[in-house]
Motif scaffolding. Sequence first.
Motif, PDB file in Angstrom:
ATOM      1  N   UNK B 164      10.638 -42.351   3.198  1.00 56.75           N
ATOM      2  CA  UNK B 164      11.813 -42.645   2.439  1.00 56.75           C
ATOM      3  C   UNK B 164      11.437 -43.332   1.108  1.00 56.75           C
ATOM      4  N   UNK B 165      12.221 -43.696   0.400  1.00 59.71           N
ATOM      5  CA  UNK B 165      11.953 -44.697  -0.739  1.00 59.71           C
ATOM      6  C   UNK B 165      11.060 -46.019  -0.344  1.00 59.71           C
ATOM      7  N   UNK B 166      11.590 -46.490   0.659  1.00 65.20           N
ATOM      8  CA  UNK B 166      10.963 -47.611   1.121  1.00 65.20           C
ATOM      9  C   UNK B 166       9.498 -47.440   1.569  1.00 65.20           C
ATOM     10  N   UNK B 167       9.094 -46.511   2.282  1.00 65.72           N
ATOM     11  CA  UNK B 167       7.882 -46.044   2.659  1.00 65.72           C
ATOM     12  C   UNK B 167       6.966 -45.837   1.442  1.00 65.72           C
ATOM     13  N   UNK B 168       7.536 -44.982   0.490  1.00 61.50           N
ATOM     14  CA  UNK B 168       6.882 -44.613  -0.456  1.00 61.50           C
ATOM     15  C   UNK B 168       6.483 -45.699  -1.609  1.00 61.50           C
ATOM     16  N   UNK B 169       7.469 -46.447  -1.853  1.00 61.79           N
ATOM     17  CA  UNK B 169       7.451 -47.762  -2.775  1.00 61.79           C
ATOM     18  C   UNK B 169       6.231 -48.800  -2.206  1.00 61.79           C
ATOM     19  N   UNK B 170       6.600 -48.861  -0.961  1.00 61.83           N
ATOM     20  CA  UNK B 170       5.462 -50.205  -0.291  1.00 61.83           C
ATOM     21  C   UNK B 170       4.350 -49.497  -0.264  1.00 61.83           C
ATOM     22  N   UNK B 171       4.071 -48.191  -0.059  1.00 63.59           N
ATOM     23  CA  UNK B 171       2.732 -47.658  -0.150  1.00 63.59           C
ATOM     24  C   UNK B 171       2.044 -47.811  -1.549  1.00 63.59           C
ATOM     25  N   UNK B 172       2.742 -47.655  -2.222  1.00 69.24           N
ATOM     26  CA  UNK B 172       2.458 -47.728  -3.806  1.00 69.24           C
ATOM     27  C   UNK B 172       1.895 -49.345  -3.957  1.00 69.24           C
ATOM     28  N   UNK B 191       9.195 -34.707   2.552  1.00 67.05           N
ATOM     29  CA  UNK B 191       8.983 -36.048   2.157  1.00 67.05           C
ATOM     30  C   UNK B 191      10.515 -36.252   1.893  1.00 67.05           C
ATOM     31  N   UNK B 192      10.937 -37.429   2.163  1.00 65.50           N
ATOM     32  CA  UNK B 192      12.391 -37.815   2.127  1.00 65.50           C
ATOM     33  C   UNK B 192      12.801 -38.621   0.829  1.00 65.50           C
ATOM     34  N   UNK B 193      11.655 -39.669   0.167  1.00 61.90           N
ATOM     35  CA  UNK B 193      12.240 -40.176  -0.717  1.00 61.90           C
ATOM     36  C   UNK B 193      12.029 -39.399  -2.418  1.00 61.90           C
ATOM     37  N   UNK B 194      12.117 -40.081  -3.395  1.00 64.42           N
ATOM     38  CA  UNK B 194      12.108 -39.476  -4.565  1.00 64.42           C
ATOM     39  C   UNK B 194      10.652 -39.037  -4.779  1.00 64.42           C
ATOM     40  N   UNK B 195      10.646 -37.937  -5.580  1.00 66.59           N
ATOM     41  CA  UNK B 195       9.479 -37.286  -5.769  1.00 66.59           C
ATOM     42  C   UNK B 195       8.514 -38.108  -6.501  1.00 66.59           C
TER      43      UNK B 195
END
Lengths: 276, 371
Positions: B164-172, B191-195
């Motif tokens: 989700x967006x949290x997983x993607x953002x925190x990975x970044x 993938x469930x967050x923003x592309x």
Amino acid sequence: MKGTILENGYPSIEELKNAHRFPSEERFQKGPVAVIECLQPIPCNPCENACRFGAILVGEPIINLPELQEEKCTGCGMCVASCSGLAIFIVDKTYSATEATISFPYEYLPLPVKGQAIKAVNRAGEVVCDGTVTRVMNVKQNDHTPVVTIAIPKEFSDDVRSMQRLNVAPAEKDHECCADYTYDPADPDDLIVCRCEEVTVGDIRKAIAEGADTITGVKRRTRAGMGLCQGRTCSKTVSKMIADAKHLSGDKIPLDTARPPVKPVPFSVLAGDEDI
Amino acid sequence: MLVNRQVAIIGGGPAGLTAAIEAAKVGAQVLIIDENARPGGQLFKQIHKFFGSKAHNAGVRGMDIGLNLLKETEESGAETWLNSTVIGLYEGNRLSVVRTMEDGSKKIHTVQAEKILIATGSQENTINFDGWTIPGVMGAGCAQTMINVNRVMPGTKALMVGSGNVGLMVSYQMLQAGIDVLGVVEAAPKISGYNVHAAKICRAGVPFYLRHTIIHAEADESGTLCRATIAALDEKWNPSPNTEQSFDVNLVCIAAGLRPLAKLAQMYGVEHGFIPELGGWMPLHDENMETNIQGIYVAGDTAGVEEANTAMDEGRLAGISIAQSLQLLPDQEAEQCKAEIRARLESLRLGPFGERRLQAKNRIVKKEVQL
């Protein structure tokens, strides 16, 4: 869904072209131009305001994909750092007879410097060619989103979208202290669910077998949720275990009782209150 | 000690602060109670530029929005108690607060307020797997706080569970901090967050493991995490044998969603509904963010998990509604402001990522939730 952005995480050139995200080849031949790799309708429009030439249109509703009016775009790059999704690139296929330049947002330290040799990567992060940094723009207006421009062989200009990070640590030797784990499908009964009170899957299963069909019922029998965190960690897991065991949906498992104090309080603080 | 205030706001995050600003600037006597050393909630760990429109500060980093809100709060005249925890809500709109005094001592204070806004945010969900209690396995939001607020590296090699967006953002943001992210694991087939968030970490070379889950974490002799194992899921969502892959990591982040923190509302008898789109059980509210108990309001993640932009607008809505009901704002002006905010909120909930939340919120406001 196979091979789409939803699986890959990055768009393919075909997806971008099909969604009219790619400027025409004629426009590319006229000089630098923005490529807006934004494919999902999300509520966002800073790029529209960032363009001084009115070349980017979002309009209403705000989830519209930004449309680039390629004849108005000068390739100035003001939109690159404004995109919260870091999805705008400037591609200049006219940089020289053999090279193109790609400008991309790059929010990693250390920053490269002009003239530095770097590894250019594609949308998947794979190294596709060598490149040279021609510009690093990090003005105040970018608000800490530096825009790096690299020169690369022209044939890679549709693929290259970033550079290999410079802060990547060298690969360490593989760990030797533990062997590869093989999955054991039997759910171990000693797996902890409530870590404050060290209540296990087995304890909770037993409680459910004894008739507990609410979080409170499990709590009474096992102390799950009665520790320091007051169930903020385990209550959802307990609820799911009950739901699974009783074949119920989540809405049929009521919340556990709420009572003060919702956060632990030292007795000294309670005892120190003159009002009590 | 008993303290009387017109308005008490529990939680000084994006919803609490915006509500405080709206109510205090028209003259309400507002007290914000926050258990942290600094208000701002989760805004100060949002180091990325926000989405939305200009009215939502789009393109501004969350932490800078936080600084602006703190300044506005100060200018509004709202009073703030920091390091202070509300431990109970009792009959007669009385809050029990463990307040940290200027000398650092803690005292129990009772705050009685005509209007109370509960804006206590949300709680990260956990996943239970073999080894999930080992130090080094933590919520993604927890890792984000360590890196961006406390400036502590929670590890050097990480695996993210949840796309989700949290997983993607925190990975970044872990990559930005110099942490090697070896992969993002996601149980769903997509993938469930923003592309745009996913594409950023793809360009950094982070692979996705869709239809996979984490099954095991292992500690070394010192007791800290040294390895994690994932496996592919079969059609019944069970791990398939012989699909295990191990990663040498000292950090596993769990981004498995959030759920509203609303124990205070619950203990006061606020009606709850089960709204899966917004995190499960949550206090229900009307179009003014008021609950079924007159004078008790909810906003932000407490009123259904969304994001900071919606939290700020819900906070404004609650603050204006509170000011209106205290007769500090003429009805016409209040209604006009509220209509503008509701329109903005609706625009934030448009599109495939927001429409289920929009529908859920509409059901809640129209009282179509089955109890």
